[in-house]
Design an enzyme around this catalytic site. Structure first.
Site, PDB file in Angstrom:
ATOM      1  CG  ASP A   9       6.119   3.730   0.974  1.00  0.00           C
ATOM      2  OD1 ASP A   9       6.361   4.294   2.059  1.00  0.00           O
ATOM      3  OD2 ASP A   9       4.956   3.520   0.583  1.00  0.00           O
TER       4      ASP A   9
ATOM      5  CE1 TYR B   6      -3.540   2.699   0.650  1.00  0.00           C
ATOM      6  CE2 TYR B   6      -2.158   3.375   2.498  1.00  0.00           C
ATOM      7  CZ  TYR B   6      -3.212   3.614   1.636  1.00  0.00           C
ATOM      8  OH  TYR B   6      -3.943   4.771   1.767  1.00  0.00           O
TER       9      TYR B   6
ATOM     10  CE  LYS C 122       1.628   5.963   8.005  1.00  0.00           C
ATOM     11  NZ  LYS C 122       0.201   6.288   8.062  1.00  0.00           N
TER      12      LYS C 122
END
Length: 434
Positions: free
Chosen positions: A240, A139, A268
């Site tokens: 990522d 994702y 994050k």
């Protein structure tokens, strides 16, 4: 006293599903929270929960960390919010450069999706090509060409050596179907697909560890092959690290694997829960976005470098720089892993607790998952028992069997033992129902 049920009824008059991210919805209604501190959340009815979701992994230092929140409060008092540059944004970039090995240059955005959109624009400019390749099951946000092959069903995934690209949402552009999906950790099939599509591919986007489906590390050989092959074929390699960055090690997966991609996205843990993301990469690539030299790739955004977010980043990164936080999280993870292993043996329930850096994922499988297809076989019914029982003990875990749980430095060994106590009851239930 207000209740979550009452708030849900009010919310659904104006908000589809009563939530602003679909993953927060749970039947019969979502829980609405009132406050958070350390490792705990309190809902609007006053119930306290041990939080093992931690803002989808972003709250590495615990909720309401004093040093981070003091910096945010100071930023708010300054009156600077958005639309201008600040000293904190400069400090945040300098700190990233000190922590991340082989750092190039960086620019801030607001979300991981935005960061990937910028990275792909840079890659397309660099290569003159359009398509992107991604790993099966990963994702990378909700940008059309990347929002494919995410939590797909067994009927949708296609052949193992040539995975399909099923859309993860209705309404995506038809170009999403052109995305090349790579079988994670399969060196031969991945190389074959990349060579086949090389003339069309601008970028390969890969999570060094698949965390949005739990915790599945790439092999060192797989990432090394991607690095060598993308260099040979003139394809931009994008890591990522939105979930691996600053948790696996201070320098993220790049430090762990010793492999430097062309571009990397972060988010994050950067700001301990405040909204920020970043694209870092080779100076020559990032120069394409540089307005001082007429860089042709645009980079704009009213909220980029928002005063509170960069202040939080400048306060959080020094607390992550020396590896102490990551070492503590791995110690908690080892305690949790040992506990799950003992429960598996006692009750005869096959389970693998994967994880590092505070991330953890129980796979109800006899052997570790190596990619999306093996992860799909994890027993969802057993996970549902664990989730329900943990909730009854006041422990919040992700509702879906293939997401990811997370601890923070605010968690303690006693907190891990509370989760293990709930797991013991859940495993006993699983054994009775087998």
């Amino acid at each position: 006293m207000i209740s979550s049920r009452a708030l849900y009824q009010r919310a659904t008059r104006h908000v589809p599903g009563g939530v602003h991210s679909n993953t927060r919805f749970q039947a019969p209604h979502p829980t609405y929270f009132a406050r958070a501190e350390g490792a705990h959340l309190w809902d609007v009815e006053g119930n306290r929960y041990l939080d093992c979701t931690m803002g989808n992994g972003s709250v590495l230092l615990g909720h309401a960390h004093p040093q981070v929140d003091d910096a945010v409060c100071a930023a708010v008092r300054s009156g600077l919010t958005t639309g201008v540059e600040t000293e904190a944004a400069v400090v945040a970039a300098e700190l990233m450069a000190q922590i991340i090995p082989d750092f190039g240059k960086v620019r801030f955005a607001n979300t991981g999706t935005e960061a990937l959109m910028h990275a792909l624009a840079i890659a397309r400019h660099r290569t003159g090509r359009e398509k992107v390749a991604k790993a099966e099951g990963s994702y990378h946000g909700w940008f059309d060409p990347l929002w494919v092959s995410t939590w797909a069903t067994a009927e949708q995934v296609g052949p193992a050596e040539r995975p399909a690209a099923p859309p993860s949402s209705a309404g995506l552009s038809k170009v999403a179907a052109d995305t090349v999906v790579l079988p994670y950790n399969d060196l031969d099939a991945t190389e074959r697909l990349l060579r086949e599509h090389a003339a069309e591919l601008a970028a390969v986007v890969v999570e060094p560890v698949l965390i949005d489906i739990g915790f599945i590390p790439a092999t060192a050989e797989y990432l090394a092959m991607l690095r060598a092959l993308t260099t040979e074929l003139g394809i931009v390699l994008i890591f990522d690290e939105l979930l691996t960055g600053f948790r696996l090690a201070p320098g993220g997966a790049r430090q762990v694997y010793g492999i430097v991609p062309d571009l990397t996205t972060y988010g994050k843990a950067l700001a301990n829960g405040y909204p920020i993301a970043a694209v870092e990469g080779a100076a020559e690539l990032m120069a394409a976005t540089d307005p001082s030299v007429g860089g042709p790739v645009g980079w704009v955004g009213t909220y980029n470098g928002h005063g509170t977010a960069v202040a939080a980043t400048a306060a959080a990164l020094p607390l992550l720089a020396d590896g102490t936080a990551q070492g503590y999280l791995d110690k908690l993870g080892e305690r949790l892993r040992d506990g799950f292993g003992e429960l598996a043996g006692r009750h005869g329930i096959p389970v693998v607790l994967a994880g590092a850096g505070g991330h953890f994922q129980p796979y109800f499988l006899p052997a570790p998952a190596t990619g999306y297809r093996t992860a799909m076989a994890s027993d969802a019914r057993r996970y549902a028992i664990l989730h329900r029982t943990a909730r009854e003990h006041g422990v919040l875990l992700p509702a879906k069997p293939l997401l990811h749980a997370a601890l923070s430095t605010a968690h303690t060994e006693d907190d891990v033992d509370l989760l293990l106590g709930a797991a013991a009851e859940a495993f006993a239930t699983m054994e009775r129902e087998t």
